[in-house]
Design a protein around this motif. Structure first.
Motif, PDB file in Angstrom:
ATOM      1  N   ASP A   1     -31.281 -15.452 -27.005  1.00 57.80           N
ATOM      2  CA  ASP A   1     -32.703 -15.181 -26.802  1.00 57.80           C
ATOM      3  C   ASP A   1     -33.272 -14.238 -27.865  1.00 57.80           C
ATOM      4  O   ASP A   1     -34.288 -13.574 -27.638  1.00 57.80           O
ATOM      5  CB  ASP A   1     -32.918 -14.587 -25.405  1.00 57.80           C
ATOM      6  CG  ASP A   1     -32.518 -15.559 -24.311  1.00 57.80           C
ATOM      7  OD1 ASP A   1     -32.572 -16.777 -24.552  1.00 57.80           O
ATOM      8  OD2 ASP A   1     -32.144 -15.094 -23.216  1.00 57.80           O
ATOM      9  N   LEU A   2     -32.624 -14.204 -29.020  1.00 59.12           N
ATOM     10  CA  LEU A   2     -33.063 -13.296 -30.078  1.00 59.12           C
ATOM     11  C   LEU A   2     -34.504 -13.565 -30.489  1.00 59.12           C
ATOM     12  O   LEU A   2     -35.249 -12.637 -30.834  1.00 59.12           O
ATOM     13  CB  LEU A   2     -32.129 -13.423 -31.285  1.00 59.12           C
ATOM     14  CG  LEU A   2     -32.332 -12.414 -32.425  1.00 59.12           C
ATOM     15  CD1 LEU A   2     -32.170 -10.985 -31.922  1.00 59.12           C
ATOM     16  CD2 LEU A   2     -31.348 -12.690 -33.562  1.00 59.12           C
ATOM     17  N   ASP A   3     -34.930 -14.823 -30.448  1.00 56.65           N
ATOM     18  CA  ASP A   3     -36.309 -15.152 -30.835  1.00 56.65           C
ATOM     19  C   ASP A   3     -37.326 -14.444 -29.943  1.00 56.65           C
ATOM     20  O   ASP A   3     -38.315 -13.872 -30.432  1.00 56.65           O
ATOM     21  CB  ASP A   3     -36.517 -16.664 -30.810  1.00 56.65           C
ATOM     22  CG  ASP A   3     -36.208 -17.292 -29.456  1.00 56.65           C
ATOM     23  OD1 ASP A   3     -35.376 -16.737 -28.693  1.00 56.65           O
ATOM     24  OD2 ASP A   3     -36.803 -18.349 -29.133  1.00 56.65           O
ATOM     25  N   ILE A   4     -37.086 -14.447 -28.631  1.00 55.22           N
ATOM     26  CA  ILE A   4     -38.012 -13.791 -27.699  1.00 55.22           C
ATOM     27  C   ILE A   4     -37.896 -12.274 -27.820  1.00 55.22           C
ATOM     28  O   ILE A   4     -38.903 -11.559 -27.776  1.00 55.22           O
ATOM     29  CB  ILE A   4     -37.724 -14.225 -26.254  1.00 55.22           C
ATOM     30  CG1 ILE A   4     -37.823 -15.748 -26.121  1.00 55.22           C
ATOM     31  CG2 ILE A   4     -38.694 -13.553 -25.281  1.00 55.22           C
ATOM     32  CD1 ILE A   4     -37.472 -16.271 -24.747  1.00 55.22           C
ATOM     33  N   LEU A   5     -36.680 -11.772 -27.984  1.00 50.10           N
ATOM     34  CA  LEU A   5     -36.471 -10.332 -28.096  1.00 50.10           C
ATOM     35  C   LEU A   5     -37.189  -9.770 -29.320  1.00 50.10           C
ATOM     36  O   LEU A   5     -37.754  -8.670 -29.268  1.00 50.10           O
ATOM     37  CB  LEU A   5     -34.974 -10.018 -28.167  1.00 50.10           C
ATOM     38  CG  LEU A   5     -34.145 -10.433 -26.943  1.00 50.10           C
ATOM     39  CD1 LEU A   5     -32.666 -10.134 -27.181  1.00 50.10           C
ATOM     40  CD2 LEU A   5     -34.630  -9.730 -25.691  1.00 50.10           C
ATOM     41  N   ARG A   6     -37.187 -10.505 -30.413  1.00 47.33           N
ATOM     42  CA  ARG A   6     -37.901 -10.068 -31.614  1.00 47.33           C
ATOM     43  C   ARG A   6     -39.401  -9.936 -31.327  1.00 47.33           C
ATOM     44  O   ARG A   6     -40.044  -8.966 -31.739  1.00 47.33           O
ATOM     45  CB  ARG A   6     -37.688 -11.064 -32.752  1.00 47.33           C
ATOM     46  CG  ARG A   6     -36.333 -11.001 -33.432  1.00 47.33           C
ATOM     47  CD  ARG A   6     -36.241 -12.142 -34.412  1.00 47.33           C
ATOM     48  NE  ARG A   6     -35.000 -12.169 -35.166  1.00 47.33           N
ATOM     49  CZ  ARG A   6     -34.503 -13.252 -35.728  1.00 47.33           C
ATOM     50  NH1 ARG A   6     -35.134 -14.418 -35.606  1.00 47.33           N
ATOM     51  NH2 ARG A   6     -33.375 -13.193 -36.417  1.00 47.33           N
TER      52      ARG A   6
ATOM     53  N   GLY B   1     -43.044  -3.213 -29.019  1.00 47.28           N
ATOM     54  CA  GLY B   1     -42.365  -2.074 -28.397  1.00 47.28           C
ATOM     55  C   GLY B   1     -42.077  -2.288 -26.929  1.00 47.28           C
ATOM     56  O   GLY B   1     -42.130  -1.344 -26.133  1.00 47.28           O
ATOM     57  N   LEU B   2     -41.730  -3.536 -26.549  1.00 42.71           N
ATOM     58  CA  LEU B   2     -41.594  -3.890 -25.142  1.00 42.71           C
ATOM     59  C   LEU B   2     -40.161  -4.106 -24.688  1.00 42.71           C
ATOM     60  O   LEU B   2     -39.939  -4.477 -23.535  1.00 42.71           O
ATOM     61  CB  LEU B   2     -42.397  -5.170 -24.862  1.00 42.71           C
ATOM     62  CG  LEU B   2     -43.907  -5.093 -25.080  1.00 42.71           C
ATOM     63  CD1 LEU B   2     -44.530  -6.481 -24.952  1.00 42.71           C
ATOM     64  CD2 LEU B   2     -44.560  -4.124 -24.102  1.00 42.71           C
ATOM     65  N   ILE B   3     -39.172  -3.883 -25.553  1.00 42.42           N
ATOM     66  CA  ILE B   3     -37.799  -4.217 -25.184  1.00 42.42           C
ATOM     67  C   ILE B   3     -36.814  -3.118 -25.554  1.00 42.42           C
ATOM     68  O   ILE B   3     -36.897  -2.531 -26.636  1.00 42.42           O
ATOM     69  CB  ILE B   3     -37.354  -5.555 -25.838  1.00 42.42           C
ATOM     70  CG1 ILE B   3     -35.947  -5.955 -25.397  1.00 42.42           C
ATOM     71  CG2 ILE B   3     -37.446  -5.456 -27.360  1.00 42.42           C
ATOM     72  CD1 ILE B   3     -35.828  -6.329 -23.959  1.00 42.42           C
ATOM     73  N   GLY B   4     -35.899  -2.835 -24.641  1.00 36.90           N
ATOM     74  CA  GLY B   4     -34.786  -1.931 -24.899  1.00 36.90           C
ATOM     75  C   GLY B   4     -33.539  -2.549 -24.297  1.00 36.90           C
ATOM     76  O   GLY B   4     -33.570  -3.044 -23.160  1.00 36.90           O
TER      77      GLY B   4
ATOM     78  N   VAL C   1     -26.225  -7.221 -34.488  1.00 36.04           N
ATOM     79  CA  VAL C   1     -27.293  -8.188 -34.725  1.00 36.04           C
ATOM     80  C   VAL C   1     -28.620  -7.684 -34.150  1.00 36.04           C
ATOM     81  O   VAL C   1     -29.675  -7.760 -34.810  1.00 36.04           O
ATOM     82  CB  VAL C   1     -26.930  -9.557 -34.109  1.00 36.04           C
ATOM     83  CG1 VAL C   1     -28.125 -10.505 -34.149  1.00 36.04           C
ATOM     84  CG2 VAL C   1     -25.752 -10.171 -34.855  1.00 36.04           C
ATOM     85  N   LEU C   2     -28.577  -7.175 -32.933  1.00 33.40           N
ATOM     86  CA  LEU C   2     -29.799  -6.633 -32.326  1.00 33.40           C
ATOM     87  C   LEU C   2     -30.342  -5.468 -33.150  1.00 33.40           C
ATOM     88  O   LEU C   2     -31.546  -5.395 -33.439  1.00 33.40           O
ATOM     89  CB  LEU C   2     -29.514  -6.188 -30.892  1.00 33.40           C
ATOM     90  CG  LEU C   2     -29.195  -7.300 -29.882  1.00 33.40           C
ATOM     91  CD1 LEU C   2     -28.678  -6.705 -28.579  1.00 33.40           C
ATOM     92  CD2 LEU C   2     -30.419  -8.169 -29.623  1.00 33.40           C
ATOM     93  N   SER C   3     -29.464  -4.559 -33.540  1.00 31.58           N
ATOM     94  CA  SER C   3     -29.880  -3.386 -34.315  1.00 31.58           C
ATOM     95  C   SER C   3     -30.427  -3.782 -35.678  1.00 31.58           C
ATOM     96  O   SER C   3     -31.421  -3.229 -36.152  1.00 31.58           O
ATOM     97  CB  SER C   3     -28.703  -2.415 -34.467  1.00 31.58           C
ATOM     98  OG  SER C   3     -28.249  -1.964 -33.207  1.00 31.58           O
ATOM     99  N   ASP C   4     -29.781  -4.748 -36.327  1.00 30.23           N
ATOM    100  CA  ASP C   4     -30.251  -5.223 -37.635  1.00 30.23           C
ATOM    101  C   ASP C   4     -31.641  -5.845 -37.541  1.00 30.23           C
ATOM    102  O   ASP C   4     -32.384  -5.886 -38.527  1.00 30.23           O
ATOM    103  CB  ASP C   4     -29.273  -6.242 -38.218  1.00 30.23           C
ATOM    104  CG  ASP C   4     -27.987  -5.607 -38.721  1.00 30.23           C
ATOM    105  OD1 ASP C   4     -27.937  -4.361 -38.818  1.00 30.23           O
ATOM    106  OD2 ASP C   4     -27.030  -6.350 -39.001  1.00 30.23           O
TER     107      ASP C   4
ATOM    108  N   VAL D   1     -30.892  -0.385 -29.217  1.00 29.02           N
ATOM    109  CA  VAL D   1     -29.718  -0.600 -28.373  1.00 29.02           C
ATOM    110  C   VAL D   1     -29.124   0.733 -27.945  1.00 29.02           C
ATOM    111  O   VAL D   1     -28.900   1.624 -28.772  1.00 29.02           O
ATOM    112  CB  VAL D   1     -28.637  -1.419 -29.111  1.00 29.02           C
ATOM    113  CG1 VAL D   1     -27.392  -1.577 -28.234  1.00 29.02           C
ATOM    114  CG2 VAL D   1     -29.170  -2.785 -29.526  1.00 29.02           C
ATOM    115  N   ASN D   2     -28.881   0.862 -26.662  1.00 24.56           N
ATOM    116  CA  ASN D   2     -28.135   1.977 -26.101  1.00 24.56           C
ATOM    117  C   ASN D   2     -26.776   1.445 -25.675  1.00 24.56           C
ATOM    118  O   ASN D   2     -26.688   0.403 -25.024  1.00 24.56           O
ATOM    119  CB  ASN D   2     -28.865   2.564 -24.885  1.00 24.56           C
ATOM    120  CG  ASN D   2     -28.031   3.589 -24.143  1.00 24.56           C
ATOM    121  OD1 ASN D   2     -27.675   4.624 -24.692  1.00 24.56           O
ATOM    122  ND2 ASN D   2     -27.702   3.298 -22.887  1.00 24.56           N
TER     123      ASN D   2
END
Length: 357
Positions: free
Chosen positions: A175-180, A186-189, A221-224, A229-230
């Motif tokens: 779901d990287l497309d939606i997460l981006r 600023g809606l995702i953590g 990948v998320l951080s890049d 990411v916590n």
């Protein structure tokens, strides 16, 4: 006689008694021996997906030390099978056992996306981060088939509403497309759970989870992609993964995590029986030592239900864990901050699109 029968690929090795049920199902050794002699399968060990249709999906979290105000779960029960999981007890409310049933009878809330949309459109609702997986993992294997998490993320994006995710599955990268897109506003953590760097430890603690390598790759990948990411280094279990704290912190920081959190394991309710049975079968030489060290963190018990203390522990061993975590944060997370999510946009998107007037 003592049977060597074991449930492969599962955490729990039995179904514990449901305190809300008048009946108790027991798998006896003489039955297992009969099946062996007759060449019959005593347990097919299959996962069952059970459709349910709740009336609400967003839950207000009243516990003061959980770190979230609202949560939602598209699934109840979790095939990951983490032996220590606090959510096991919740399965008893549905009429099942906190043991094997929790891992093999997965309740699927097919109407979750519809209920979420109704909640976000409600005139009385004010934006506040809703965390996916407050109870069970939203990216467990069931998600590959039902895609309820993806559908809910699309709704959060549509209504520009902040959302948090807790998972230990690399399926999140699907779901990287939606997460981006969520992150653009600023809606995702994201919180990625990493319990050990040892694949063997991971395999016995969390039998059907993503490998450690893939979890670390997910953090990177998320951080890049700029998605915060916590790393959840939880739970810390004395005698099993407590010696890994510094290496865990160093590794997740190297892969891009902005922060880290931890808890000291506590075995509340039926989990105490499930874990005790599991560790005597899985790590018999370490079982008593580990159990005694857990008890030392909770005043002589496997569990402590006091808010503010239950997930931190007390005593010498707990203090050592806290000191190690403090050192890890100072060493590997200096000048890193996990951002606060944006709650300002949602009011303008109540009807699903930006209001111009």
């Amino acid at each position: 006689m003592k049977s060597d029968f074991s449930i492969k690929g599962r955490g729990a090795q039995k179904n514990t008694f449901n305190k809300f049920s008048a009946y108790n199902y027991e798998t006896r050794d003489d039955f297992l021996e009969f099946c062996r002699l007759e060449g019959e399968i005593a347990d097919n060990n299959k996962t069952q997906y059970i459709p349910v249709y709740p009336k609400t999906i967003v839950n207000k979290v009243t516990s003061p030390d959980v770190g979230m105000s609202y949560s939602m779960n598209m699934y109840q029960g979790c095939e990951h099978g983490c032996i220590y999981c606090y959510a096991r007890n919740a399965h008893e409310f549905w009429g099942y056992s906190a043991g094997l049933d929790f891992e093999r009878k997965i309740l699927v809330k097919h109407n979750a996306p519809k209920l979420l949309e109704e909640k976000l459109k409600s005139k009385s609702w004010k934006a506040c981060t809703i965390v996916l997986s407050g109870n069970t993992d939203c990216y467990q294997p069931a998600e590959q088939e039902f895609q309820l998490t993806r559908k809910c993320l699309e709704i959060f994006l549509k209504y520009r509403h902040p959302v948090g995710i807790i998972t230990k599955n690399a399926l999140i990268l699907r779901d990287l497309d939606i997460l981006r897109k969520l992150n653009e506003h600023g809606l995702i953590g994201v919180n990625i759970s990493v319990t050990s760097l040892s694949e063997e430890t991971r395999r016995i603690l969390e039998p059907r989870t993503t490998t450690i390598k893939k979890r670390l790759e997910a953090i990177k990948v998320l951080s890049d992609n700029g998605i915060p990411v916590n790393a959840m280094l939880a739970p810390i279990i004395p005698g099993i993964n407590s010696h890994e704290i510094l290496n865990l912190a160093k590794t997740v920081a190297h892969h891009g995590a902005l922060s880290m959190a931890f808890t000291v394991v506590r075995l509340n309710g039926a989990i105490g029986h499930i874990f005790t049975d599991w560790i005597h079968k899985t790590l018999p030489n370490k079982a008593d030592k580990v159990l005694h060290q857990i008890e030392e963190c909770h005043g002589g018990s496997l569990n402590d239900s006091r808010f503010g203390i239950r997930s931190k522990g007390e005593g010498k061993i707990a203090t050592q864990i806290h000191d190690m975590v403090s050192l890890a944060k100072r060493t590997y997370f200096k000048n890193r901050t996990f951002p606060k999510l944006n709650t300002d946009l949602h009011a303008s998107y109540k009807d699903g699109q930006l209001k111009l007037f």
